[in-house]
Design a protein around this motif. Structure first.
Motif, mmCIF file in Angstrom:
data_model
loop_
_atom_site.group_PDB
_atom_site.id
_atom_site.type_symbol
_atom_site.label_atom_id
_atom_site.label_comp_id
_atom_site.label_asym_id
_atom_site.label_seq_id
_atom_site.Cartn_x
_atom_site.Cartn_y
_atom_site.Cartn_z
ATOM 1 N N UNK A 1 6.763 23.224 65.633
ATOM 2 C CA UNK A 1 7.113 21.808 65.554
ATOM 3 C C UNK A 1 7.370 21.491 64.085
ATOM 4 N N UNK A 2 8.630 21.221 63.732
ATOM 5 C CA UNK A 2 9.014 21.023 62.327
ATOM 6 C C UNK A 2 8.499 22.158 61.448
ATOM 7 N N UNK A 3 8.702 23.373 61.909
ATOM 8 C CA UNK A 3 8.359 24.551 61.130
ATOM 9 C C UNK A 3 6.921 24.996 61.213
ATOM 10 N N UNK A 4 6.067 24.228 61.847
ATOM 11 C CA UNK A 4 4.642 24.576 61.926
ATOM 12 C C UNK A 4 4.308 25.149 63.293
ATOM 13 N N UNK B 1 3.683 19.756 72.211
ATOM 14 C CA UNK B 1 4.011 18.724 71.224
ATOM 15 C C UNK B 1 2.730 18.053 70.757
ATOM 16 N N UNK B 2 2.735 17.465 69.548
ATOM 17 C CA UNK B 2 1.539 16.763 69.070
ATOM 18 C C UNK B 2 1.313 15.466 69.852
ATOM 19 N N UNK B 3 0.074 15.040 69.888
ATOM 20 C CA UNK B 3 -0.264 13.734 70.449
ATOM 21 C C UNK B 3 0.097 12.656 69.426
ATOM 22 N N UNK B 4 0.190 11.402 69.844
ATOM 23 C CA UNK B 4 0.587 10.333 68.905
ATOM 24 C C UNK B 4 -0.289 10.223 67.669
ATOM 25 N N UNK C 1 11.205 16.213 57.893
ATOM 26 C CA UNK C 1 9.825 16.681 57.930
ATOM 27 C C UNK C 1 9.803 18.173 58.249
ATOM 28 N N UNK C 2 9.052 18.931 57.472
ATOM 29 C CA UNK C 2 8.947 20.371 57.703
ATOM 30 C C UNK C 2 7.636 20.862 57.099
ATOM 31 N N UNK C 3 6.911 21.690 57.862
ATOM 32 C CA UNK C 3 5.625 22.199 57.399
ATOM 33 C C UNK C 3 5.606 23.718 57.313
ATOM 34 N N UNK C 4 6.760 24.350 57.294
ATOM 35 C CA UNK C 4 6.805 25.810 57.297
ATOM 36 C C UNK C 4 6.302 26.373 55.978
ATOM 37 N N UNK C 5 5.754 27.581 56.019
ATOM 38 C CA UNK C 5 5.318 28.290 54.815
ATOM 39 C C UNK C 5 6.207 29.491 54.532
ATOM 40 N N UNK D 1 9.210 12.009 61.650
ATOM 41 C CA UNK D 1 10.323 11.155 61.239
ATOM 42 C C UNK D 1 11.226 10.871 62.432
ATOM 43 N N UNK D 2 12.436 10.399 62.180
ATOM 44 C CA UNK D 2 13.326 9.991 63.271
ATOM 45 C C UNK D 2 13.918 11.168 64.015
ATOM 46 N N UNK D 3 13.901 12.380 63.396
ATOM 47 C CA UNK D 3 14.417 13.564 64.059
ATOM 48 C C UNK D 3 13.418 14.698 63.864
ATOM 49 N N UNK D 4 13.330 15.565 64.864
ATOM 50 C CA UNK D 4 12.346 16.641 64.842
ATOM 51 C C UNK D 4 13.000 17.946 65.286
ATOM 52 N N UNK D 5 12.584 19.016 64.639
ATOM 53 C CA UNK D 5 13.056 20.359 64.976
ATOM 54 C C UNK D 5 12.021 21.031 65.853
ATOM 55 N N UNK D 6 12.423 21.395 67.069
ATOM 56 C CA UNK D 6 11.573 22.134 67.988
ATOM 57 C C UNK D 6 12.103 23.561 68.089
#
Length: 605
Positions: free
Chosen positions: A98-101, A50-53, A491-495, A80-85
């Motif tokens: 993490x959110x598609x990334x 997971x990312x750091x703060x 939030x999503x960073x997928x390509x 954001x308030x919800x995250x996709x793992x």
């Protein structure tokens, strides 16, 4: 609860784990809350990432061990308030998203901890609204507990702050290539009873058998099995029971040398134990709260432990008295041998499984592979050859900064319930100052009174420049413009991924699957007045503002519906990408006018 699983307090680290170990090819996914003070981590094969703060690093964790960190660039987008793992597991390791990334690749492929779990720290709450497994996982009948140098799944009880959580415990490989766990004798004075324990963090919550080989050299090398806080001290005169203390943190008067001799298990042994100089074999059999110990295939002791005690297995020695050498540790458990389908998994979304099943039953289906281009028999495009490029794996849409969007419209008409999936890859959104949203989307416009338009878009937002997946509700006004009604963003960073929009009765749903995922993320729903999707009402597009760049490759389009109708007068034209096209104001409008006058015919499945 009906909304998922919640953890409000606990220990230093808490885990919600599947009962069965999983190996092979599968994908694990979870939707977790990431509000302030609320966070969880998805663990696959004993690893969580997971990312750091500050979003600048990725923290990688193992069972009961501290994090190791690595830089990530560019930084992860704000959470954001919800995250996709999500994590994809295979024989070569696991890849974490993490959110598609993609944030971490675990290539160590150590098989000692093949557990899927959600991990949570004591100072945060955990809320899990979804946890599922798809793919073809295998469930082993036996685990090799010593399968790599990091001793994944193990932790030191008394010295977890050093040596990556292992304290004095290490691994070595002998001349035959066999992994050996070692712990050396300390320099502490003999008789100080310095307790030292390496334990397997996953509790043995089923009837189980743990077997291993250990080296015995009188007065030099010895190890004892531990279950929970009970240690079987193996001595030539018999088996003694030792209760672990908490070392320097022990609050009671319990001494580190405490030991009580167990009642003789077999009259044949006279209470004595036969140990061989060199390698010996031990086996611990656990049934309910009953534990039996065998040495060199002879039962030597039995014990009933307290049911409220966490039944973790471990290796114990007094480090002032002996060193340790252990090999070939195996675990067999009475865990479930069959893996349930998605619709039988308690924390998976049952409605998604239902939608997938319903889609299979829709009577009409049609699909197109964009490696075959964009034929005029099925599509209308808005721009000329400069915006389209045929690639070996699809059609490349490129926004050149002069227009707001590059569009491809389906010439067919879609009636009744439907399920539409657009697959894309290689999304490249520029980092210019935003003048509009930038990204790739699929939209449907309904021929109802309010001309409802629903979009699912993977985009960079024009207001805050965040990377999102969006389910938007709009209406088409009398001038052909689009009026915003509402939208839901995640939030999503997928390509790469699959945009999905479906209707069941009078409700439209938006879904998204990032990358190569086989699991869709639910975005939102909208109750809409019924109406067909007229010819040209299904649109795929690449959008960006003035002086902005955005390009994407469309891979395929799949449509299932109650009915799909096509113009009877189909022309077999060359691929659209290789032909000049008319402008949006002339060609598209003229063609749509002609389409509205043609007869329609149904598709064949």
């Amino acid at each position: 609860t009906g909304d998922g699983a919640f953890k409000v307090s606990g220990h230093e680290m808490d885990y919600l784990s599947l009962r069965s170990p999983l190996q092979g090819d599968f994908e694990a996914f979870s939707e977790i809350a990431t509000r302030s003070g609320t966070f969880g981590e998805l663990m696959v094969s004993g690893i969580a990432a997971r990312p750091t703060p500050d979003h600048l690093q990725i923290g990688v964790s193992e069972f009961a061990k501290g994090k190791r960190h690595s830089e990530i660039s560019p930084p992860v987008h704000p959470i954001s308030s919800r995250t996709r793992l999500r994590a994809e597991n295979s024989a070569t390791g696991a890849t974490h998203y993490f959110n598609g990334r993609q944030i971490f690749v675990d290539s160590a492929n150590e098989a000692s901890a093949p557990w899927v779990a959600v991990r949570n720290w004591r100072r945060t709450k955990a809320e899990i609204s979804e946890l599922g497994i798809v793919g073809s996982p295998t469930i082993p009948t036996e685990l090799s507990l010593i399968s790599g140098p990091s001793l994944r799944g193990w932790s030191s009880y008394y010295d977890s702050e050093s040596n990556s959580g292992l304290g004095t415990w290490t691994t070595a490989v002998d001349a035959d290539g066999v992994s050996i766990v070692t712990s050396e004798r300390s320099d502490d004075p003999l008789g100080c009873w310095n307790e030292n324990l390496l334990y397997y963090v996953r509790p043995l919550t089923w009837d189980a058998t743990v077997s291993y080989e250990f080296e015995y050299q009188e007065g030099e090398c010895m190890v004892h099995p531990c279950l929970g806080r009970s240690v079987f001290l193996i001595r030539p005169e018999g088996i003694w029971l030792h209760q672990l203390t908490d070392g320097r943190y022990e609050r009671s008067t319990l001494r580190p040398d405490n030991a009580v001799r167990l009642v003789d298990f077999s009259a044949d042994t006279n209470g004595s134990v036969v140990l061989t100089e060199g390698w010996n074999r031990a086996e611990l059999q656990i049934e309910a709260n009953h534990v039996g110990l065998s040495l060199n295939d002879q039962r030597v002791a039995a014990f009933n432990f307290e049911l409220d005690e966490s039944p973790t297995f471990g290796f114990f020695h007094y480090s002032d008295q002996s060193r340790v050498r252990v090999r070939n540790a195996k675990l067999k458990g009475d865990w479930p041998r069959a893996f349930p389908m998605l619709d039988e998994q308690p924390l998976a979304s049952q409605v998604l499984a239902s939608w997938n099943a319903t889609a299979e039953r829709l009577p009409a289906s049609w699909s197109h592979d964009f490696r075959r281009g964009v034929p005029l028999s099925s599509f209308l495009t808005s721009e000329g050859v400069a915006s389209f490029a045929q690639q070996p794996d699809g059609i490349r849409l490129r926004h050149d900064g002069d227009v707001n969007s590059v569009t491809i419209d389906l010439t067919g008409q879609i009636q009744g319930d439907f399920d539409i999936v657009l697959t894309f890859k290689e999304l490249d959104i520029g980092d210019e100052k935003p003048t509009w949203h930038s990204g790739v989307g699929v939209a449907i416009t309904l021929a109802n009174a309010s001309r409802d338009r629903l979009d699912v878009v993977r985009r960079r937002d024009r207001l805050n420049e965040h990377q999102h997946i969006v389910f938007a509700r709009n209406t088409v006004n009398q001038h052909g413009g689009v009026d915003w009604v509402s939208d839901t963003t995640r939030v999503d960073e997928s390509t790469a991924g699959r945009l999905r929009i479906l209707r069941r009765d009078d409700v439209i749903y938006g879904l998204f699957a990032d990358g190569n995922s086989n699991s869709f993320r639910y975005l939102d729903r909208a109750k809409i007045e019924s109406g067909k999707i007229a010819a040209g009402g299904l649109r795929m597009y690449n959008i960006a503002g003035e002086n902005m760049t955005c390009s994407v490759t469309l891979v395929s389009l799949e449509v299932r519906a109650d009915a799909i109708l096509w113009p009877i007068r189909r022309r077999i034209d060359p691929v659209r990408a290789n032909q000049p096209t008319s402008s949006a104001t002339d060609g598209v409008k003229a063609t749509l006018k002609r389409l509205s006058q043609w007869l329609l015919e149904p598709t064949t499945k």
